[in-house]
Design a protein around this motif. Sequence first.
Motif, short mmCIF file in Angstrom:
data_model
loop_
_atom_site.label_atom_id
_atom_site.label_comp_id
_atom_site.label_asym_id
_atom_site.label_seq_id
_atom_site.Cartn_x
_atom_site.Cartn_y
_atom_site.Cartn_z
N VAL A 138 33.90 53.84 140.61
CA VAL A 138 33.62 52.82 141.63
C VAL A 138 33.67 53.44 143.03
O VAL A 138 32.81 53.18 143.87
CB VAL A 138 34.61 51.66 141.51
N LEU A 139 34.67 54.27 143.29
CA LEU A 139 34.78 54.89 144.60
C LEU A 139 33.60 55.82 144.88
O LEU A 139 33.08 55.87 146.01
CB LEU A 139 36.09 55.67 144.70
N THR A 140 33.17 56.56 143.86
CA THR A 140 32.01 57.44 144.04
C THR A 140 30.74 56.63 144.30
O THR A 140 29.91 56.99 145.15
CB THR A 140 31.83 58.33 142.80
N VAL A 163 25.70 64.45 144.63
CA VAL A 163 25.42 65.81 144.16
C VAL A 163 26.57 66.75 144.52
O VAL A 163 27.01 67.56 143.69
CB VAL A 163 24.09 66.31 144.74
N ALA A 164 27.07 66.65 145.74
CA ALA A 164 28.15 67.53 146.17
C ALA A 164 29.42 67.29 145.36
O ALA A 164 30.09 68.24 144.93
CB ALA A 164 28.43 67.31 147.66
N LEU A 165 29.76 66.02 145.11
CA LEU A 165 30.94 65.72 144.30
C LEU A 165 30.77 66.24 142.88
O LEU A 165 31.72 66.76 142.28
CB LEU A 165 31.19 64.22 144.30
N ALA A 242 38.31 62.74 151.70
CA ALA A 242 39.42 61.89 151.25
C ALA A 242 39.22 61.46 149.80
O ALA A 242 40.17 61.45 149.01
CB ALA A 242 39.55 60.67 152.17
N LEU A 243 37.99 61.12 149.45
CA LEU A 243 37.70 60.77 148.06
C LEU A 243 37.92 61.96 147.15
O LEU A 243 38.49 61.82 146.06
CB LEU A 243 36.25 60.28 147.95
#
Length: 317
Positions: A138-140, A163-165, A242-243
């Motif tokens: 959900v956060l993503t 993509v980065a995450l 932060a995520l």
Amino acid sequence: MPIALAAALAAAAPLPAPGAALLFAAGQAVYLAAATVLLVLGRERLLLLALLPLALGAAALPLLPPEAVPAAVQAVVRAALPAVAVCAAVAAAARETVRAVREGTGAGGAAAAGAADGTLPARRASVPYGLFGLGCGVLTALAALGGTLWHGAGAAPAGPVVVALSLSMGAAEWLLYRCRSLALAALARSSTAAGLRWRAAGALGLCLAGYLAALAALVLATAALWPGGPPADPARLPAVLALGAVLWTGLLLQAFGAARTPAAVTAAAAAFCAAAPLWLHPGPPGPDTVLAAVCATAALVLLATAAALLGRITTHR
């Protein structure tokens, strides 16, 4: 695996997306389920081999001149490479699961033995892990779609964030392993409880800083390389970092068997961020500001919990 497929289809079906996007969501869910099986059974090399054709093809296609390969052939190759990776991962997971059950080794063998003698852990023990995964998802999604929820369809795309995450998970897994190794080394070098706490906290901070540095580089690189995308938004980077801190510290706590705290913290953060547009919009704080504030608070809670956990001698036994 059927549950993962059904959940992916149920989540993607209501969205206004073409059939190819629905098919991709289903394939991604099946792949993640198969990859999880291989990782649990300790078959990382088989997973790497399954992904190798996709990685090589993705690296080679952009290097070919457009006139060298017909567009139809490129389209077929682009569709076939992910399909091959999914099929290879599923085949490897099925084979290794059967082997583990027959030989009585690994998680599959443990599950078979537990089913035979009635000592399987309660199903509720897996709930915190699923809740943490749901909160992270959900956060993503809010990091990618928060602008659309607040400002409508005209908001800038946030595809580079996802993509980065995703790409940062490679560095995250390596640094999780490295953090555990450094924590064990801190235990070996410490003669007092206070010394262990300081050394473990240093290892934790070093590995988290390394992950956040890698994530920041990936966010800036994907934003720069995104076709037709806007320049990197300075306000979005703190929210993504932060995520990332929430994701990494939560995974670290899970690796040490502490699943309830990251599940509760992540679920609360996801619920707050998801409901924020209902009472804060329209208003001065935008989606990135809310996400950054909530995730930073959650990350501090998880970081303090991880530091306390790593500073205990009993954690490393």
